[in-house]
Motif scaffolding. Structure first.
Motif, PDB file in Angstrom:
ATOM      1  N   ALA A  30       0.753  -1.116  -0.042  1.00  0.00           N
ATOM      2  CA  ALA A  30       0.020   0.096   0.009  1.00  0.00           C
ATOM      3  C   ALA A  30       0.717   1.331  -0.129  1.00  0.00           C
ATOM      4  CB  ALA A  30      -0.943   0.032   1.191  1.00  0.00           C
ATOM      5  N   PRO A  31       1.922   1.207   0.991  1.00  0.00           N
ATOM      6  CA  PRO A  31       2.747   2.431   0.896  1.00  0.00           C
ATOM      7  C   PRO A  31       3.669   2.572  -0.543  1.00  0.00           C
ATOM      8  CG  PRO A  31       2.981   1.415   3.049  1.00  0.00           C
ATOM      9  CD  PRO A  31       2.172   0.521   2.070  1.00  0.00           C
ATOM     10  N   ALA A  32       3.892   1.532  -1.003  1.00  0.00           N
ATOM     11  CA  ALA A  32       4.506   1.606  -2.252  1.00  0.00           C
ATOM     12  C   ALA A  32       3.510   2.134  -3.413  1.00  0.00           C
ATOM     13  CB  ALA A  32       5.109   0.122  -2.687  1.00  0.00           C
ATOM     14  N   PHE A  33       2.217   1.546  -3.709  1.00  0.00           N
ATOM     15  CA  PHE A  33       1.593   2.019  -4.494  1.00  0.00           C
ATOM     16  C   PHE A  33       1.430   3.652  -4.282  1.00  0.00           C
ATOM     17  CE2 PHE A  33       0.254  -2.566  -5.272  1.00  0.00           C
ATOM     18  CZ  PHE A  33       0.573  -2.719  -6.775  1.00  0.00           C
ATOM     19  N   LEU A  34       0.783   3.854  -3.405  1.00  0.00           N
ATOM     20  CA  LEU A  34       0.660   5.245  -3.063  1.00  0.00           C
ATOM     21  C   LEU A  34       1.636   6.270  -3.121  1.00  0.00           C
ATOM     22  CD1 LEU A  34      -1.402   7.371  -2.237  1.00  0.00           C
ATOM     23  CD2 LEU A  34      -0.602   6.979   0.588  1.00  0.00           C
ATOM     24  N   SER A  35       2.868   5.818  -2.549  1.00  0.00           N
ATOM     25  CA  SER A  35       4.162   6.787  -2.969  1.00  0.00           C
ATOM     26  C   SER A  35       4.393   6.739  -4.546  1.00  0.00           C
ATOM     27  CB  SER A  35       5.073   6.220  -2.083  1.00  0.00           C
ATOM     28  OG  SER A  35       6.380   6.972  -2.327  1.00  0.00           O
ATOM     29  N   ARG A  52       4.864  14.556   3.819  1.00  0.00           N
ATOM     30  CA  ARG A  52       5.178  14.981   2.409  1.00  0.00           C
ATOM     31  C   ARG A  52       6.232  14.074   1.803  1.00  0.00           C
ATOM     32  NH1 ARG A  52       7.255  18.683   5.806  1.00  0.00           N
ATOM     33  NH2 ARG A  52       9.418  19.096   5.779  1.00  0.00           N
ATOM     34  N   PHE A  53       6.860  13.357   2.715  1.00  0.00           N
ATOM     35  CA  PHE A  53       7.985  12.420   2.228  1.00  0.00           C
ATOM     36  C   PHE A  53       7.414  11.429   1.408  1.00  0.00           C
ATOM     37  CE2 PHE A  53       6.396   9.923   5.674  1.00  0.00           C
ATOM     38  CZ  PHE A  53       6.540   8.589   5.268  1.00  0.00           C
ATOM     39  N   ILE A  54       6.220  10.994   1.408  1.00  0.00           N
ATOM     40  CA  ILE A  54       5.927   9.955   0.597  1.00  0.00           C
ATOM     41  C   ILE A  54       5.728   9.900  -0.637  1.00  0.00           C
ATOM     42  CG2 ILE A  54       3.127  10.245   0.917  1.00  0.00           C
ATOM     43  CD1 ILE A  54       3.016   7.256   1.699  1.00  0.00           C
ATOM     44  N   GLN A  55       5.435  11.345  -1.157  1.00  0.00           N
ATOM     45  CA  GLN A  55       5.402  11.808  -2.448  1.00  0.00           C
ATOM     46  C   GLN A  55       6.803  12.065  -3.126  1.00  0.00           C
ATOM     47  OE1 GLN A  55       2.603  14.926  -2.839  1.00  0.00           O
ATOM     48  NE2 GLN A  55       4.279  16.502  -1.891  1.00  0.00           N
ATOM     49  N   LYS A  56       7.835  11.805  -2.598  1.00  0.00           N
ATOM     50  CA  LYS A  56       9.229  11.769  -3.070  1.00  0.00           C
ATOM     51  C   LYS A  56       9.701  10.824  -4.049  1.00  0.00           C
ATOM     52  CE  LYS A  56      11.043  15.027   0.337  1.00  0.00           C
ATOM     53  NZ  LYS A  56      10.808  16.298  -0.641  1.00  0.00           N
ATOM     54  N   PRO A  57      10.258  11.064  -5.204  1.00  0.00           N
ATOM     55  CA  PRO A  57      10.402   9.680  -5.890  1.00  0.00           C
ATOM     56  C   PRO A  57      11.386   8.781  -5.331  1.00  0.00           C
ATOM     57  CG  PRO A  57      10.696  11.871  -7.285  1.00  0.00           C
ATOM     58  CD  PRO A  57      10.390  12.236  -5.764  1.00  0.00           C
ATOM     59  N   ALA A  58      12.335   9.345  -4.588  1.00  0.00           N
ATOM     60  CA  ALA A  58      13.181   8.333  -3.709  1.00  0.00           C
ATOM     61  C   ALA A  58      12.493   7.443  -2.806  1.00  0.00           C
ATOM     62  CB  ALA A  58      14.261   8.864  -3.174  1.00  0.00           C
ATOM     63  N   THR A  59      11.606   7.952  -2.197  1.00  0.00           N
ATOM     64  CA  THR A  59      10.602   7.275  -1.415  1.00  0.00           C
ATOM     65  C   THR A  59       9.998   6.141  -2.186  1.00  0.00           C
ATOM     66  OG1 THR A  59      10.289   9.215   0.074  1.00  0.00           O
ATOM     67  CG2 THR A  59       8.850   7.282   0.548  1.00  0.00           C
ATOM     68  N   ALA A  60       9.409   6.454  -3.258  1.00  0.00           N
ATOM     69  CA  ALA A  60       8.892   5.632  -4.085  1.00  0.00           C
ATOM     70  C   ALA A  60       9.745   4.436  -4.429  1.00  0.00           C
ATOM     71  CB  ALA A  60       8.187   6.456  -5.335  1.00  0.00           C
ATOM     72  N   ALA A 101      -1.934   9.740   4.796  1.00  0.00           N
ATOM     73  CA  ALA A 101      -1.335  10.657   3.780  1.00  0.00           C
ATOM     74  C   ALA A 101      -2.342  11.005   2.498  1.00  0.00           C
ATOM     75  CB  ALA A 101      -0.046   9.921   2.993  1.00  0.00           C
ATOM     76  N   TRP A 102      -3.312  10.116   2.431  1.00  0.00           N
ATOM     77  CA  TRP A 102      -4.225  10.022   1.217  1.00  0.00           C
ATOM     78  C   TRP A 102      -5.235  11.140   1.808  1.00  0.00           C
ATOM     79  CZ3 TRP A 102      -4.568   8.775  -3.794  1.00  0.00           C
ATOM     80  CH2 TRP A 102      -5.809   9.179  -4.595  1.00  0.00           C
ATOM     81  N   TYR A 103      -5.713  11.118   2.840  1.00  0.00           N
ATOM     82  CA  TYR A 103      -6.721  12.256   3.310  1.00  0.00           C
ATOM     83  C   TYR A 103      -5.982  13.555   3.375  1.00  0.00           C
ATOM     84  CZ  TYR A 103     -11.112   9.984   4.901  1.00  0.00           C
ATOM     85  OH  TYR A 103     -12.141   9.404   4.909  1.00  0.00           O
ATOM     86  N   ARG A 104      -4.611  13.662   3.776  1.00  0.00           N
ATOM     87  CA  ARG A 104      -4.131  14.994   3.763  1.00  0.00           C
ATOM     88  C   ARG A 104      -3.849  15.416   2.507  1.00  0.00           C
ATOM     89  NH1 ARG A 104      -3.660  19.251   4.635  1.00  0.00           N
ATOM     90  NH2 ARG A 104      -2.101  20.588   5.561  1.00  0.00           N
ATOM     91  N   SER A 105      -3.411  14.770   1.580  1.00  0.00           N
ATOM     92  CA  SER A 105      -3.255  15.118   0.346  1.00  0.00           C
ATOM     93  C   SER A 105      -4.445  15.493  -0.519  1.00  0.00           C
ATOM     94  CB  SER A 105      -2.550  13.959  -0.670  1.00  0.00           C
ATOM     95  OG  SER A 105      -3.789  12.920  -0.982  1.00  0.00           O
ATOM     96  N   ARG A 106      -5.786  15.280   0.005  1.00  0.00           N
ATOM     97  CA  ARG A 106      -6.801  15.652  -0.316  1.00  0.00           C
ATOM     98  C   ARG A 106      -7.300  17.027   0.587  1.00  0.00           C
ATOM     99  NH1 ARG A 106      -5.325  13.289  -4.709  1.00  0.00           N
ATOM    100  NH2 ARG A 106      -6.730  12.016  -5.731  1.00  0.00           N
ATOM    101  N   HIS A 107      -6.537  17.478   1.428  1.00  0.00           N
ATOM    102  CA  HIS A 107      -7.029  18.703   2.207  1.00  0.00           C
ATOM    103  C   HIS A 107      -7.971  18.104   3.334  1.00  0.00           C
ATOM    104  CE1 HIS A 107      -4.734  21.359  -0.202  1.00  0.00           C
ATOM    105  NE2 HIS A 107      -5.503  20.777  -1.147  1.00  0.00           N
ATOM    106  N   GLY A 108      -7.611  16.813   3.873  1.00  0.00           N
ATOM    107  CA  GLY A 108      -8.641  16.335   4.798  1.00  0.00           C
ATOM    108  C   GLY A 108      -7.969  16.301   6.060  1.00  0.00           C
ATOM    109  N   SER A 109      -8.369  15.477   6.933  1.00  0.00           N
ATOM    110  CA  SER A 109      -7.658  15.268   8.316  1.00  0.00           C
ATOM    111  C   SER A 109      -6.779  13.958   8.256  1.00  0.00           C
ATOM    112  CB  SER A 109      -9.000  14.984   9.402  1.00  0.00           C
ATOM    113  OG  SER A 109      -8.332  14.428  10.609  1.00  0.00           O
ATOM    114  N   ALA A 110      -5.660  14.215   8.486  1.00  0.00           N
ATOM    115  CA  ALA A 110      -4.673  12.964   8.612  1.00  0.00           C
ATOM    116  C   ALA A 110      -5.013  11.985   9.739  1.00  0.00           C
ATOM    117  CB  ALA A 110      -3.303  13.510   8.903  1.00  0.00           C
TER     118      ALA A 110
END
Length: 175
Positions: A30-35, A52-60, A101-110
């Motif tokens: 799940a973290p791999a697909f989301l990242s 925000r680290f989860i959207q870095k290419p190195a993290t992916a 991460a998904w909720y926060r990326s969509r301006h929701g509550s983490a």
């Protein structure tokens, strides 16, 4: 009466159910697909967030390698069952991470996303364990072989989940 604005709201709930279900089956998938998704379509909702680290290419890249390693290690006889407390805890954390991460990326509550993701991951852990062992017992197939089928299901489901995600207008930003 409250007047609605016609701006579409970004999807939060259903994608988290999908990602967290994957976390219950293979904790790092799940973290791999989301990242992977967020590294290609970063979202402003994660700007300034500890997530925000989860959207870095190195993290992916790292998460994909760890997820692949998990799929191999899962078949080893020395690995504990997924319902062992420490393994359930890892899957709960994975589900909570992707939910937050998904909720926060969509301006929701983490916090809300994390709670939802964690709960769904635990439920998925229990259900997928019962299915895997049940299929193995009924068919006589080794549990590891059933696990290979589960890996295929995780990969296909994760790819389908990513294809279904379209960035909401104005929600993502180029790198």
């Amino acid at each position: 009466m409250k007047q609605s604005n016609n701006r579409p709201r970004p999807a939060k709930f259903w994608p988290v159910l999908g990602f967290a279900t994957l976390a219950g089956m293979r904790s790092m998938s799940a973290p791999a697909f989301l990242s992977h998704y967020l590294s290609r379509q970063p979202h402003a909702g994660l700007d300034g967030s500890p997530l925000r680290f989860i959207q870095k290419p190195a993290t992916a890249t790292i998460l994909k390698a760890v997820a692949a390693g998990e799929m191999v290690a899962d078949k080893m006889p020395f690995m504990p069952n997924r319902i062992a407390p420490e393994v359930v805890l890892g899957r709960l954390v994975s589900g909570a991470l992707v939910g937050a991460a998904w909720y926060r990326s969509r301006h929701g509550s983490a916090l809300a996303g994390g709670l939802l993701g964690g709960l769904v991951a635990v439920a998925s852990t229990i259900v997928s364990y019962a299915l895997r062992t049940g299929i193995s017992e009924k068919s006589g197939a080794p549990v590891a072989l059933v696990g290979v089928g589960e890996d295929a299901l995780v990969l296909a489901s994760g790819a389908a989940l990513l294809r279904a995600q379209q960035p909401a207008h104005g929600e993502w930003r180029p790198m």
